[in-house]
Design a protein around this motif. Structure first.
Motif, PDB file in Angstrom:
ATOM      1  N   ARG A 162     -14.699  -2.252  -6.904  1.00  0.00           N
ATOM      2  CA  ARG A 162     -13.259  -1.984  -6.896  1.00  0.00           C
ATOM      3  C   ARG A 162     -12.469  -3.238  -7.242  1.00  0.00           C
ATOM      4  O   ARG A 162     -11.506  -3.182  -8.005  1.00  0.00           O
ATOM      5  N   LEU A 163     -12.889  -4.370  -6.697  1.00  0.00           N
ATOM      6  CA  LEU A 163     -12.200  -5.622  -7.001  1.00  0.00           C
ATOM      7  C   LEU A 163     -12.400  -6.003  -8.467  1.00  0.00           C
ATOM      8  O   LEU A 163     -11.457  -6.428  -9.133  1.00  0.00           O
ATOM      9  N   PHE A 164     -13.601  -5.810  -8.984  1.00  0.00           N
ATOM     10  CA  PHE A 164     -13.872  -6.107 -10.393  1.00  0.00           C
ATOM     11  C   PHE A 164     -12.966  -5.279 -11.310  1.00  0.00           C
ATOM     12  O   PHE A 164     -12.328  -5.806 -12.219  1.00  0.00           O
ATOM     13  N   HIS A 165     -12.894  -3.984 -11.049  1.00  0.00           N
ATOM     14  CA  HIS A 165     -12.076  -3.098 -11.883  1.00  0.00           C
ATOM     15  C   HIS A 165     -10.587  -3.408 -11.714  1.00  0.00           C
ATOM     16  O   HIS A 165      -9.823  -3.337 -12.685  1.00  0.00           O
ATOM     17  N   ALA A 166     -10.180  -3.737 -10.497  1.00  0.00           N
ATOM     18  CA  ALA A 166      -8.780  -4.112 -10.276  1.00  0.00           C
ATOM     19  C   ALA A 166      -8.438  -5.363 -11.077  1.00  0.00           C
ATOM     20  O   ALA A 166      -7.389  -5.428 -11.724  1.00  0.00           O
ATOM     21  N   ARG A 202      -5.991  -1.040  -5.652  1.00  0.00           N
ATOM     22  CA  ARG A 202      -4.858  -1.809  -5.154  1.00  0.00           C
ATOM     23  C   ARG A 202      -5.190  -2.408  -3.790  1.00  0.00           C
ATOM     24  O   ARG A 202      -4.917  -3.584  -3.530  1.00  0.00           O
ATOM     25  N   THR A 203      -5.780  -1.617  -2.922  1.00  0.00           N
ATOM     26  CA  THR A 203      -6.148  -2.104  -1.596  1.00  0.00           C
ATOM     27  C   THR A 203      -7.100  -3.287  -1.703  1.00  0.00           C
ATOM     28  O   THR A 203      -6.889  -4.320  -1.064  1.00  0.00           O
ATOM     29  N   ARG A 214       0.209   0.223 -11.049  1.00  0.00           N
ATOM     30  CA  ARG A 214      -0.604   1.028 -11.958  1.00  0.00           C
ATOM     31  C   ARG A 214      -2.039   1.188 -11.472  1.00  0.00           C
ATOM     32  O   ARG A 214      -2.778   2.031 -11.985  1.00  0.00           O
ATOM     33  N   LEU A 215      -2.441   0.398 -10.475  1.00  0.00           N
ATOM     34  CA  LEU A 215      -3.799   0.495  -9.942  1.00  0.00           C
ATOM     35  C   LEU A 215      -3.935   1.737  -9.067  1.00  0.00           C
ATOM     36  O   LEU A 215      -2.975   2.177  -8.442  1.00  0.00           O
ATOM     37  N   SER A 216      -5.155   2.250  -8.992  1.00  0.00           N
ATOM     38  CA  SER A 216      -5.418   3.347  -8.053  1.00  0.00           C
ATOM     39  C   SER A 216      -5.274   2.796  -6.634  1.00  0.00           C
ATOM     40  O   SER A 216      -5.305   1.581  -6.420  1.00  0.00           O
ATOM     41  N   LEU A 266       0.830  -1.209   0.000  1.00  0.00           N
ATOM     42  CA  LEU A 266       0.000   0.000   0.000  1.00  0.00           C
ATOM     43  C   LEU A 266       0.865   1.260   0.000  1.00  0.00           C
ATOM     44  O   LEU A 266       0.565   2.220  -0.714  1.00  0.00           O
ATOM     45  N   LEU A 267       1.903   1.258   0.804  1.00  0.00           N
ATOM     46  CA  LEU A 267       2.715   2.467   0.965  1.00  0.00           C
ATOM     47  C   LEU A 267       3.906   2.531   0.020  1.00  0.00           C
ATOM     48  O   LEU A 267       4.462   3.599  -0.202  1.00  0.00           O
TER      49      LEU A 267
END
Length: 184
Positions: free
Chosen positions: A164-168, A134-135, A128-130, A44-45
């Motif tokens: 969010r998981l679908f788009h990731a 990403r989270t 590259r994920l937002s 994450l960081l």
């Protein structure tokens, strides 16, 4: 490493023993969870020192509150919620001070040695994920949390966590197949 039912049951047992005053159970739980929390915080960081600090703060909060956790089965979501807040606080600090963020990113790039071409490709796809995507992906794929637990950790509705998981997934699949990603 996925979080199995056996792991969940063992962690629930440890937490129950902690609540009964068993210090060794606390040490065992810390030994089991520190690597998981550290792995998630690093992703994450994107900075090992900041991740270590976030995990230390999160673990301190976990230790202060675990006696009050009424349902030990909620421990994973509860622990990741605390970690997520600490990481979000750090991300906010980094965004306020862009120069610190740039230095941290450069330090991370030089201090992490790639472990194979596939690892590099996957890491780049995750990078590259937002932050939100990403989270969700890290908690689902990396830590084995359910959609409901991800929603709880991130403080969002279940539908938002699913989205969010679908788009990731879509973005990761496209990145790993060298396809153009929407919006780029």
């Amino acid at each position: 490493m996925r979080y199995s039912d056996t792991d969940r049951i063992y962690d629930e047992l440890l937490l129950t023993r902690i609540q009964a005053g068993d210090r060794r159970a606390g040490e065992r739980l810390a030994a089991r969870w520190y690597p998981r929390l550290m792995r998630t915080a690093c992703r994450l960081l994107r900075d090992e020192e900041q991740a270590r600090a976030a995990v230390q703060e999160a673990w301190s909060g976990i230790c202060k509150g675990w006696r009050g956790l009424r349902d030990p089965s909620r421990f994973p979501a509860w622990a990741y919620t605390i970690l997520h807040r600490k990481c979000a606080d750090q991300i906010g600090k980094n965004q306020k001070n862009r120069s610190l963020h740039i230095v941290a990113a450069e330090t991370m790039e030089t201090s992490v040695a790639p472990r194979g071409e596939d690892k590099v490709t996957i890491d780049q796809a995750f990078d590259r994920l937002s932050d939100d995507h990403r989270t969700a992906a890290l908690l689902y794929f990396g830590e084995g949390l359910t959609i409901k637990e991800i929603a709880e950790v991130t403080g969002t509705a279940i539908g938002t966590a699913k989205s969010r998981l679908f788009h990731a997934r879509q973005q990761l699949k496209a990145a790993l197949n060298d396809e153009p990603i929407e919006g780029e």
